[in-house]
Structure formats: structure tokens, C-alpha cells
Design a protein around this motif. Structure first.
Motif, mmCIF file in Angstrom:
data_model
loop_
_atom_site.group_PDB
_atom_site.id
_atom_site.type_symbol
_atom_site.label_atom_id
_atom_site.label_comp_id
_atom_site.label_asym_id
_atom_site.label_seq_id
_atom_site.Cartn_x
_atom_site.Cartn_y
_atom_site.Cartn_z
ATOM 1 N N GLU A 97 -6.639 48.940 30.206
ATOM 2 C CA GLU A 97 -7.498 48.512 29.082
ATOM 3 C C GLU A 97 -8.280 47.246 29.452
ATOM 4 O OE1 GLU A 97 -7.697 49.956 25.851
ATOM 5 O OE2 GLU A 97 -6.656 51.629 26.812
ATOM 6 N N ALA A 116 -11.038 48.213 31.852
ATOM 7 C CA ALA A 116 -12.110 48.950 31.159
ATOM 8 C C ALA A 116 -13.035 47.951 30.448
ATOM 9 C CB ALA A 116 -11.501 49.932 30.167
ATOM 10 N N PHE A 117 -12.434 46.953 29.810
ATOM 11 C CA PHE A 117 -13.208 45.898 29.142
ATOM 12 C C PHE A 117 -14.072 45.160 30.173
ATOM 13 C CE2 PHE A 117 -13.111 41.260 28.165
ATOM 14 C CZ PHE A 117 -13.941 41.254 27.051
ATOM 15 N N THR A 124 -15.200 46.198 32.968
ATOM 16 C CA THR A 124 -16.291 47.067 33.430
ATOM 17 C C THR A 124 -17.455 47.019 32.443
ATOM 18 O OG1 THR A 124 -14.672 48.505 34.455
ATOM 19 C CG2 THR A 124 -16.841 49.427 34.124
ATOM 20 N N LYS A 125 -17.122 47.060 31.148
ATOM 21 C CA LYS A 125 -18.185 47.006 30.122
ATOM 22 C C LYS A 125 -18.889 45.652 30.164
ATOM 23 C CE LYS A 125 -15.593 50.001 27.075
ATOM 24 N NZ LYS A 125 -14.644 49.844 25.972
ATOM 25 N N VAL A 126 -18.116 44.592 30.322
ATOM 26 C CA VAL A 126 -18.717 43.247 30.402
ATOM 27 C C VAL A 126 -19.633 43.162 31.633
ATOM 28 C CG1 VAL A 126 -18.253 40.783 30.757
ATOM 29 C CG2 VAL A 126 -16.845 42.100 29.163
ATOM 30 N N LEU A 181 -21.338 45.481 33.096
ATOM 31 C CA LEU A 181 -22.602 46.203 32.890
ATOM 32 C C LEU A 181 -23.552 45.397 32.014
ATOM 33 C CD1 LEU A 181 -21.208 49.845 32.468
ATOM 34 C CD2 LEU A 181 -22.428 48.890 34.443
ATOM 35 N N ILE A 182 -23.004 44.776 30.976
ATOM 36 C CA ILE A 182 -23.827 43.926 30.101
ATOM 37 C C ILE A 182 -24.357 42.720 30.885
ATOM 38 C CG2 ILE A 182 -23.711 42.307 28.154
ATOM 39 C CD1 ILE A 182 -21.787 44.218 26.801
ATOM 40 N N LYS A 207 -27.161 43.659 33.126
ATOM 41 C CA LYS A 207 -28.374 43.917 32.340
ATOM 42 C C LYS A 207 -29.025 42.590 31.918
ATOM 43 C CE LYS A 207 -28.260 47.898 29.921
ATOM 44 N NZ LYS A 207 -27.852 48.785 28.806
ATOM 45 N N ILE A 259 -20.354 40.130 24.373
ATOM 46 C CA ILE A 259 -18.962 40.452 24.737
ATOM 47 C C ILE A 259 -18.149 40.682 23.461
ATOM 48 C CG2 ILE A 259 -16.842 39.509 25.739
ATOM 49 C CD1 ILE A 259 -18.676 38.106 27.848
ATOM 50 N N LEU A 300 -18.160 44.061 21.941
ATOM 51 C CA LEU A 300 -17.398 45.150 22.574
ATOM 52 C C LEU A 300 -16.032 45.351 21.920
ATOM 53 C CD1 LEU A 300 -17.953 44.257 26.337
ATOM 54 C CD2 LEU A 300 -18.988 46.164 25.085
#
Ligand SMILES: C[C@H](O)[C@H](O)[C@H]1CNC2=NC(N)=NC(=O)C2=N1
Length: 76
Positions: free
Chosen positions: A20, A23-24, A26-28, A30-31, A34, A72, A75
Motif C-alpha cells: 500500500e 502504491a501511494f 507510485t501515485k505521488v 506520477l504527480i 507531471k 498528495i 490521493l
């Protein structure tokens, strides 16, 4: 909640397990990519600690850090 510590925005996050937490992260990531604004962070198993500041501005907190912190939080 984010705290201001030594010219950095700091927040600690705890998840169920490493999967978990990662996964968090990974999302951070990508943001961050960007926004072209990247965190300093550590991860130990289910814990993620994030420190935000802007090195281009001399390692101080800028609007970019507040924007990334807000993204962040979005999310969670
Ligand atoms: C060249 C590139 O745009 C810069 O180095 C960006 C990349 N990501 C960054 N991230 C952070 N946290 N601070 C910066 O000053 C910064 N600058």
C-alpha cells in the motif's frame, strides 16, 4: 497534516503494509513528474515520510510545495 519544519513541509503517512505504501509512492511520483516538482522522501515498510521544498529557490518552501502537498492529500 503538513508541518513546517526547517524550511520544509513535512508529513508522515502510514499504510497497511509495504504494498500500500509503495502504491501511494507510485501515485505521488506520477504527480511529481507531471508537476516537475519532486519530493524528498523516505519509506520504511508501511511508513512514508515526505519533505517538500524547492531547491531551485534555495531550499525554501514555495507555492510549488504547497501545490504538491495539496495534490498528495488529494490521493488519500
Ligand atoms: C530542471 C527541473 O525542472 C528542476 O530541477 C526542478 C525539478 N524538480 C524539483 N523539485 C523540487 N522539489 N524542487 C525543485 O527546485 C525542483 N526543480
Amino acid at each position: 497534516m503538513w508541518e513546517e519544519k526547517k524550511n520544509q513541509l513535512y508529513r508522515s503517512f502510514e499504510f497497511k503494509d509495504f504494498k500500500e505504501a509503495f502504491a501511494f509512492m507510485t501515485k505521488v511520483a506520477l504527480i511529481a513528474e507531471k508537476m516537475d516538482h519532486h519530493p524528498n522522501w523516505t519509506n520504511v515498510y508501511n511508513k512514508v515520510e515526505i519533505y517538500l521544498n524547492t531547491h531551485d529557490a534555495g531550499d525554501v518552501i514555495t507555492d510549488k510545495d504547497h501545490k504538491l502537498a495539496k495534490a498528495i492529500d488529494g490521493l488519500l
